[in-house]
Scaffold this active site. Structure first.
Site, PDB file in Angstrom:
ATOM      1  N   CYS A  14     136.593  67.717  43.194  1.00 11.35           N
ATOM      2  CA  CYS A  14     136.928  66.258  42.690  1.00 11.35           C
ATOM      3  C   CYS A  14     136.214  66.294  41.071  1.00 11.35           C
ATOM      4  CB  CYS A  14     136.421  65.117  43.643  1.00 11.35           C
ATOM      5  SG  CYS A  14     136.509  63.551  42.643  1.00 11.35           S
ATOM      6  N   CYS A  17     134.255  62.849  40.830  1.00 15.01           N
ATOM      7  CA  CYS A  17     132.895  63.118  41.483  1.00 15.01           C
ATOM      8  C   CYS A  17     131.811  63.835  40.531  1.00 15.01           C
ATOM      9  CB  CYS A  17     132.931  63.773  42.859  1.00 15.01           C
ATOM     10  SG  CYS A  17     134.170  62.820  43.793  1.00 15.01           S
ATOM     11  N   ASP A 433     133.066  87.719   4.367  1.00 12.72           N
ATOM     12  CA  ASP A 433     131.981  88.755   4.057  1.00 12.72           C
ATOM     13  C   ASP A 433     133.157  89.799   3.774  1.00 12.72           C
ATOM     14  OD1 ASP A 433     129.768  90.311   3.472  1.00 12.72           O
ATOM     15  OD2 ASP A 433     129.737  91.049   5.193  1.00 12.72           O
ATOM     16  N   ASP A 630     124.113  88.841   8.303  1.00 10.07           N
ATOM     17  CA  ASP A 630     124.744  87.530   7.850  1.00 10.07           C
ATOM     18  C   ASP A 630     124.188  86.461   8.776  1.00 10.07           C
ATOM     19  OD1 ASP A 630     126.448  88.718   5.938  1.00 10.07           O
ATOM     20  OD2 ASP A 630     127.745  89.423   7.395  1.00 10.07           O
TER      21      ASP A 630
END
Length: 730
Positions: A14, A17, A433, A630
């Site tokens: 559920c 729930c 890059d 990077d």
């Protein structure tokens, strides 16, 4: 985090729930943050104090017991398939993977089938079956006698008794807007106005729908988790006493392991003996086997196809590639997408609004319309109550997002969260890059131009100076020198980020780097205007020449740029530390809109910041790099994407998406997955709301009954769950 608590909530089907459980756990004073991964049934909890972990677990068990009594809470162990638990016995086979005894597998399968059969015919289901039989009998003898009405009521109690029981307990706890409570009120109301067959029939339909919904959710989970069945179960370690089969977690860095044909590579390492083909599809989605040789790096999770290879382990299991991949996929649901956050907030308001409308429909018309019958309008109001559960919305969104993340991982695209997957669809600008991303990053020294020095000697000095660097250009220089050299000849080594290196070699002050570095240290030389990367050399303050190093564009880069533009990407930019001439040629060849050259890592960050601040739309700015240096710009972009960066810890930390294949086309696939997944989410949301609103209107007009209302609740949920699974094939 290392001290996070991970709990498995077995049987939690559920979604509404699950949201309540997550909210209650987040309200605990001992908890910093809790995130529910409904798709896997796992909740991850960050305790404020590690010492209170057991206390938190006990409180979580109590919360789950209150809200979902049938759900079993246990500590989540990804390594549950370890050797001790299953007592795996291996058979040696020259060409196939060691297999578990087939007779034991057959017995285990029969046992599981028997358990499922017994589990289905439990007390609750048996009572429901008896109730359905009584209902059929009552429908055959459809008469308004006390006996027949009693049979209807008895069948109702047998079928819906557990729903009524849970609803009553939830009322005592203040959980009024619960699907069990709403269904109970709706069907009890139907009984009260004499709609006995419909009240029982609707409860039957609801129970069957819940059963099918649970089945669909479990099947969906299995489909998603099957993508994660790439964890190696064992490793063959070479010891003084021979070969020993152990759990990968027991293997240490530096140990030697043997991987036989058909076996999954358990840990990252370097091949020290053997060569052959490996299947990397589980990591990269690439179906073509890869050839590996001695001294090659090899990643865990791949499958050895055709020969015995010996590997020296370089990372323990917790730091291995496969472990990092599983961590990323498992934790992806912790970062909620905007759509998921919207639906969570919307569902909290949706149910109370529909319940308020139901009360209005039951009370207002009989007051203002003289001929209106209260029982008739009450029946219409009960239809509203049945439709008021937001399950279809709450289930389908997290399932769809996780299915999209799972489908992406199957293609070798690792997405760290649903928020990043959703953001990909809004990409406006892509920043690449150059080196290692659009180009192969496999450099070669094509010219050695010496000044007042022997070429071989200049190259040796360069190789020694660059021997401590991991940069691809440095490694290409080391490869270019064929002779032997001793690293002990190098002292005071210093790497100058974005510029070059300097060191003392055999008593001489040596500097190798770009033209700007030569200017900075006062070396006079002519700037070379060549197509490639020029490395200038200075020895004891004198210019000694230069090396020309060239790179090649990847075969798929041009196609990737073209396809990105066809997806509606407004601007494509390339940033490079290389000279202007090289960057300009690459940019022109690939059809890139803008380029910037001769940049340091910090310059790339500033350029991305400028693009983000200058963008005119709400679109995202993506940066794609190779993950070597990077990390700063990957972290700064709206979405940082590391290409082939799984081997780089910095890239994994900084990037939001990791492309396992070293291929720019993977970015195109990633954006397509984001777009398709988001499309599926909104299909579910719009479909669910339209059906619910349509049935609500029909119900208010007296043109719909409770059967349609149950379909608008349970039926729509089933359709939404099944539609969400299409994201697995995104």
């Amino acid at each position: 985090m290392a001290n996070d608590i991970k709990l498995l909530l077995k049987g939690l089907n559920c979604a509404n729930c699950a949201v309540k459980i997550e909210k209650r756990i987040n309200n605990l004073e001992e908890v910093s943050e809790a995130n529910m991964n409904f798709s896997l049934g796992i909740i991850t909890i960050q305790p404020i104090k590690e010492s209170e972990s057991e206390k938190i677990i006990n409180k979580v068990k109590n919360i789950v017991k209150e809200l979902e009594p049938g759900v079993i809470v246990s500590k989540y162990r990804r390594d549950g398939n370890n050797l001790k638990r299953y007592n795996v016995k291996f058979k040696e086979n020259n060409t196939h993977l060691n297999k578990i005894d087939s007779s034991k597998n057959l017995k285990k399968s029969k046992s599981l089938a028997t358990n499922k059969f017994i589990k289905f015919f439990n007390q609750e289901n048996m009572m429901s079956i008896i109730g359905i039989i009584l209902y059929i009998i009552a429908m055959i003898f459809r008469e308004d006698t006390y006996l027949n009405i009693s049979v209807f009521i008895l069948s109702y109690v047998l079928i819906g008794g557990n729903v009524l029981k849970i609803a009553f307990k939830n009322i005592l706890r203040g959980e009024v807007f619960d699907e069990n409570f709403l269904m109970s009120i709706a069907t009890l109301g139907a009984l009260a106005i004499g709609e006995y067959p419909e009240a029982v029939g609707v409860m039957i339909f609801y129970k069957i729908g819940e059963l099918l919904q649970g089945y669909a959710v479990n099947k969906s989970r299995k489909s998603i988790t099957s993508l994660m069945n790439i964890r190696p179960e064992y490793a063959n370690v070479l010891t003084k006493n021979g070969e020993r089969t152990v759990s990968p977690k027991q293997v240490k860095v530096g140990d030697l392991i043997i991987v036989k044909p058909g076996e999954r590579i358990p840990l990252d390492g370097i091949i020290v003996e053997g060569e052959g083909l490996i299947d990397t599809s589980a990591l990269t989605g690439e179906s073509i086997p890869r050839e590996v040789y001695k001294n090659d790096d090899i990643l865990s999770g791949s499958i050895n196809l055709n020969s015995v290879i010996k590997i020296k382990v370089t990372k323990n299991f917790g730091e291995s590639t496969i472990s990092k991949i599983l961590d990323m996929v498992e934790n992806a649901s912790n970062k909620k997408a905007p759509t998921e956050q919207f639906i969570t907030k919307f569902s909290k308001k949706y149910t109370p609004i529909v319940v308020f409308l139901a009360i209005s429909v039951a009370i207002i018309p009989p007051i203002i319309i003289s001929e209106a019958e209260f029982s008739n309008w009450l029946y219409r109001a009960l239809i509203f109550l049945v439709i008021s559960c937001p399950c279809a919305l709450v289930i389908s969104v997290p399932l769809g997002l996780f299915a999209g993340i799972g489908g992406a991982s199957k293609k070798g695209i690792l997405v760290k969260g649903g928020n990043y997957l959703e953001a990909l669809k809004n990409t406006d600008t892509v920043v690449f890059d150059k080196t290692g991303t659009l180009t192969k990053g496999i450099f070669e020294v094509t010219e050695v131009n010496a000044v007042d020095i022997n070429k071989e000697e200049l190259l040796k000095f360069a190789a020694l100076a660059e021997s401590f660097s991991n940069h691809p250009i440095a490694q290409s220089i080391v490869r270019a020198y064929n002779g032997n050299f001793d690293k002990n000849d190098v002292n005071n080594y210093e790497e100058l980020s974005g510029h070059g290196v300097k060191a003392i070699i055999k008593g001489k002050e040596v500097v190798f780097g770009n033209f700007k570095l030569m200017q900075d240290i006062g070396i006079k030389c002519e700037r070379e205007n060549k197509l490639g990367t020029v490395i200038y050399a200075s020895i004891d303050g004198e210019y000694k020449g230069n090396l020309l190093i060239t790179d090649q564009i990847k075969e798929t880069s041009k196609e990737a740029i073209k396809k990105l533009k066809s997806l509606g990407i407004r601007k494509i930019v390339m940033l490079s530390g290389d000279n202007k001439k090289v960057a300009e040629k690459v940019s022109k060849d690939l059809g890139i809109d803008e380029f910037e050259s001769e940049l340091l890592p910090v310059d790339k960050v500033l350029k991305v910041e400028k693009l983000i601040s200058n963008k005119k739309s709400n679109g995202k700015v993506i940066f794609v790099g190779d993950g070597i240096n990077d990390a700063p710009v990957l972290a700064r972009a709206d979405i940082g994407i590391a290409m082939g960066g799984i081997g780089s810890d910095a890239a994994i930390e900084a990037a939001d998406v990791i492309l396992m294949k070293d291929d720019p086309l993977s970015l195109v696939q990633a954006i397509k997955v984001g777009k398709k997944t988001n499309s599926i989410l909104w299909q579910n949301i719009i479909f669910s709301l339209l059906v619910k609103i349509f049935v609500l209107v029909l119900g208010a007009l007296g043109m719909a009954n409770m059967w349609e209302a149950v379909f608008a609740d349970v039926g729509v949920t089933l359709i939404a769950v099944l539609n969400s699974m299409r994201a697995l094939k995104a």
